[in-house]
Design a protein around this motif. Structure first.
Motif, PDB file in Angstrom:
ATOM      1  N   PRO A   1      22.710  34.854  24.403  1.00  0.00           N
ATOM      2  CA  PRO A   1      23.541  36.334  24.639  1.00  0.00           C
ATOM      3  C   PRO A   1      23.511  36.648  25.923  1.00  0.00           C
ATOM      4  O   PRO A   1      23.017  35.961  27.119  1.00  0.00           O
ATOM      5  CB  PRO A   1      22.617  37.202  23.769  1.00  0.00           C
ATOM      6  CG  PRO A   1      21.219  36.642  24.009  1.00  0.00           C
ATOM      7  CD  PRO A   1      21.582  35.081  23.963  1.00  0.00           C
ATOM      8  N   ASN A   2      24.514  37.685  26.065  1.00  0.00           N
ATOM      9  CA  ASN A   2      24.860  38.373  27.512  1.00  0.00           C
ATOM     10  C   ASN A   2      23.738  39.068  27.866  1.00  0.00           C
ATOM     11  O   ASN A   2      23.429  39.982  27.258  1.00  0.00           O
ATOM     12  CB  ASN A   2      26.395  38.850  27.331  1.00  0.00           C
ATOM     13  CG  ASN A   2      26.483  39.595  28.514  1.00  0.00           C
ATOM     14  OD1 ASN A   2      25.733  39.459  29.518  1.00  0.00           O
ATOM     15  ND2 ASN A   2      27.620  40.278  28.528  1.00  0.00           N
ATOM     16  N   LEU A   3      23.114  38.747  29.282  1.00  0.00           N
ATOM     17  CA  LEU A   3      22.113  39.708  29.482  1.00  0.00           C
ATOM     18  C   LEU A   3      22.522  40.667  30.517  1.00  0.00           C
ATOM     19  O   LEU A   3      22.000  41.637  31.158  1.00  0.00           O
ATOM     20  CB  LEU A   3      21.091  38.746  30.279  1.00  0.00           C
ATOM     21  CG  LEU A   3      20.340  37.930  29.386  1.00  0.00           C
ATOM     22  CD1 LEU A   3      19.419  36.769  30.191  1.00  0.00           C
ATOM     23  CD2 LEU A   3      19.643  38.328  28.117  1.00  0.00           C
ATOM     24  N   ALA A   4      23.785  40.757  31.095  1.00  0.00           N
ATOM     25  CA  ALA A   4      24.321  41.645  31.984  1.00  0.00           C
ATOM     26  C   ALA A   4      25.158  43.071  31.360  1.00  0.00           C
ATOM     27  O   ALA A   4      25.772  43.755  32.207  1.00  0.00           O
ATOM     28  CB  ALA A   4      25.470  40.906  32.916  1.00  0.00           C
ATOM     29  N   ASP A   5      25.098  43.142  30.154  1.00  0.00           N
ATOM     30  CA  ASP A   5      25.757  44.310  29.588  1.00  0.00           C
ATOM     31  C   ASP A   5      24.369  45.299  29.051  1.00  0.00           C
ATOM     32  O   ASP A   5      23.330  44.995  29.585  1.00  0.00           O
ATOM     33  CB  ASP A   5      26.403  44.184  28.433  1.00  0.00           C
ATOM     34  CG  ASP A   5      25.778  43.220  27.225  1.00  0.00           C
ATOM     35  OD1 ASP A   5      24.412  43.476  27.218  1.00  0.00           O
ATOM     36  OD2 ASP A   5      26.552  42.694  26.207  1.00  0.00           O
TER      37      ASP A   5
ATOM     38  N   ASN B   1      27.967  43.562  34.309  1.00  0.00           N
ATOM     39  CA  ASN B   1      29.320  42.874  33.701  1.00  0.00           C
ATOM     40  C   ASN B   1      29.920  41.888  34.590  1.00  0.00           C
ATOM     41  O   ASN B   1      30.950  42.268  35.064  1.00  0.00           O
ATOM     42  CB  ASN B   1      30.030  44.331  33.346  1.00  0.00           C
ATOM     43  CG  ASN B   1      29.447  45.367  32.214  1.00  0.00           C
ATOM     44  OD1 ASN B   1      28.863  44.890  31.387  1.00  0.00           O
ATOM     45  ND2 ASN B   1      29.507  46.457  32.677  1.00  0.00           N
ATOM     46  N   PRO B   2      29.238  40.762  34.746  1.00  0.00           N
ATOM     47  CA  PRO B   2      30.228  39.848  35.338  1.00  0.00           C
ATOM     48  C   PRO B   2      31.128  39.390  34.841  1.00  0.00           C
ATOM     49  O   PRO B   2      31.401  39.564  33.535  1.00  0.00           O
ATOM     50  CB  PRO B   2      28.859  38.804  35.709  1.00  0.00           C
ATOM     51  CG  PRO B   2      28.144  38.758  34.505  1.00  0.00           C
ATOM     52  CD  PRO B   2      28.127  40.345  34.437  1.00  0.00           C
TER      53      PRO B   2
ATOM     54  N   LYS C   1      22.978  48.154  42.294  1.00  0.00           N
ATOM     55  CA  LYS C   1      23.671  46.975  42.495  1.00  0.00           C
ATOM     56  C   LYS C   1      23.358  46.345  43.843  1.00  0.00           C
ATOM     57  O   LYS C   1      23.545  45.177  43.970  1.00  0.00           O
ATOM     58  CB  LYS C   1      25.279  47.951  42.673  1.00  0.00           C
ATOM     59  CG  LYS C   1      25.835  48.259  41.683  1.00  0.00           C
ATOM     60  CD  LYS C   1      26.252  47.282  40.464  1.00  0.00           C
ATOM     61  CE  LYS C   1      26.589  47.975  39.181  1.00  0.00           C
ATOM     62  NZ  LYS C   1      28.183  48.464  39.302  1.00  0.00           N
ATOM     63  N   GLU C   2      22.797  47.218  44.724  1.00  0.00           N
ATOM     64  CA  GLU C   2      22.370  46.440  46.024  1.00  0.00           C
ATOM     65  C   GLU C   2      21.353  45.384  45.612  1.00  0.00           C
ATOM     66  O   GLU C   2      21.291  44.545  46.523  1.00  0.00           O
ATOM     67  CB  GLU C   2      22.009  47.339  47.184  1.00  0.00           C
ATOM     68  CG  GLU C   2      22.885  48.444  47.635  1.00  0.00           C
ATOM     69  CD  GLU C   2      23.446  49.317  46.599  1.00  0.00           C
ATOM     70  OE1 GLU C   2      24.403  50.145  46.833  1.00  0.00           O
ATOM     71  OE2 GLU C   2      22.779  49.583  45.520  1.00  0.00           O
ATOM     72  N   GLU C   3      20.445  45.924  44.689  1.00  0.00           N
ATOM     73  CA  GLU C   3      19.280  45.036  44.566  1.00  0.00           C
ATOM     74  C   GLU C   3      19.807  43.907  43.890  1.00  0.00           C
ATOM     75  O   GLU C   3      19.432  42.601  44.061  1.00  0.00           O
ATOM     76  CB  GLU C   3      18.318  45.720  43.690  1.00  0.00           C
ATOM     77  CG  GLU C   3      17.546  46.835  44.179  1.00  0.00           C
ATOM     78  CD  GLU C   3      16.507  47.305  43.322  1.00  0.00           C
ATOM     79  OE1 GLU C   3      16.542  47.159  42.264  1.00  0.00           O
ATOM     80  OE2 GLU C   3      15.829  48.233  43.880  1.00  0.00           O
TER      81      GLU C   3
END
Length: 289
Positions: free
Chosen positions: A207-211, A262-263, A285-287
């Protein structure tokens, strides 16, 4: 001695579990009998020794006198040797070491310095010379600054060893968000997880881990538990046999840092959307970058 040698095979053949007060009447009687026999043998040996001494006194008195004389001579030699070490002289020799002058009838003895004092004095002088050469002349030993640096290096190694051990004590009940683990977790993720979840966590086989949608919970404890035990019925293997607890904690922190990024090409959302109450829970976002 002969009765003891005779009893040895009998004692060796006794059962090893014998103990007084075991509740077994025959065992208790046997133990008491053995104790009585041993005491009797010791008493007999003592009586025989006294009898032999009495016989020697009656039959060979000159031998006993010679033995006493040798012991007395030995004691005198030992006392003389000890007095020499301490620098003591017998009272009978005081007249030989008395100084000529006196003060109101008070005289003084010219006693030599004791050997032990001279040995102690010269040993301290020798130690001082060796210490000076090692630490000040040749520089073989560490000075205070060098000892401090050396001890700090040892302490740092012990600290790192302790932290490594403490890190491996982490489990799903004690894991906490730690931004310092994200960089190490990224490397672990790329080596082990990217094949199924994508290099940016966008999903693939997994599954998507970026949402913000999570199937098995989106908190750090949930992620740690999922990585550790896996989801075998969904094809997610357990990683507890492959990764250490510290590594699972690192990759869990990295996975948590991916949420909301969300890439491009991300897989459709699955599970339940998790709303984080505090802004601090949101990834920076910087991390991530």
């Amino acid at each position: 001695m002969f009765p003891l040698i005779t009893l040895a095979p009998a004692l060796a053949s006794l059962p090893s579990d014998l103990s007084l007060g075991s509740g077994n009447y025959y065992n208790d009687v046997m133990i008491i009998a053995v104790i009585v026999v041993l005491i009797s043998v010791l008493a007999a040996a003592f009586v025989i020794q006294r009898a032999m001494s009495a016989i020697l006194k009656l039959t060979m008195p000159e031998l006993l006198q010679q033995e006493k004389a040798e012991k007395a001579q030995k004691k005198i030699l030992q006392k003389a040797r000890w007095n020499n070490i301490l620098g003591l002289r017998p009272i009978s020799e005081e007249k030989d070491i008395m100084i000529d002058h006196d003060f109101d009838g008070i005289t003084e003895l010219d006693n030599p310095i004791p050997i032990w004092f001279n040995a102690l004095f010269y040993s301290t002088v020798t130690f001082g010379i060796i210490y000076l050469l090692i630490y000040q002349v040749f520089g073989w030993g560490m000075n205070q600054d060098q000892e401090y640096v050396h001890e700090m290096a040892i302490a740092e190694k012990e600290k790192q060893a302790y932290l490594a051990q403490a890190a491996n004590l982490i489990d799903e009940s004690s894991i906490e968000v730690n931004a310092t683990m994200i960089a190490a977790g990224a490397a672990i993720f790329q080596a082990n997880c990217a094949a199924c979840h994508g290099d940016a966590g966008q999903g693939g086989i997994g599954p998507n881990l970026a949402d913000k949608f999570w199937i098995h919970g989106g908190e750090i404890k949930d992620v740690f538990k999922t990585v550790k035990y896996g989801v075998p019925d969904k094809g997610m293997v357990p990683w507890e046999q492959t990764l250490s607890p510290a590594q699972i904690a690192e990759v869990s922190n990295y996975v948590l840092s991916l949420r909301g990024t969300n890439p491009a090409g991300a897989k459709e959302a699955q599970g339940v959307e998790v709303t984080y109450e505090s802004a601090a829970a949101e990834p920076q976002k910087e991390e991530v970058l």
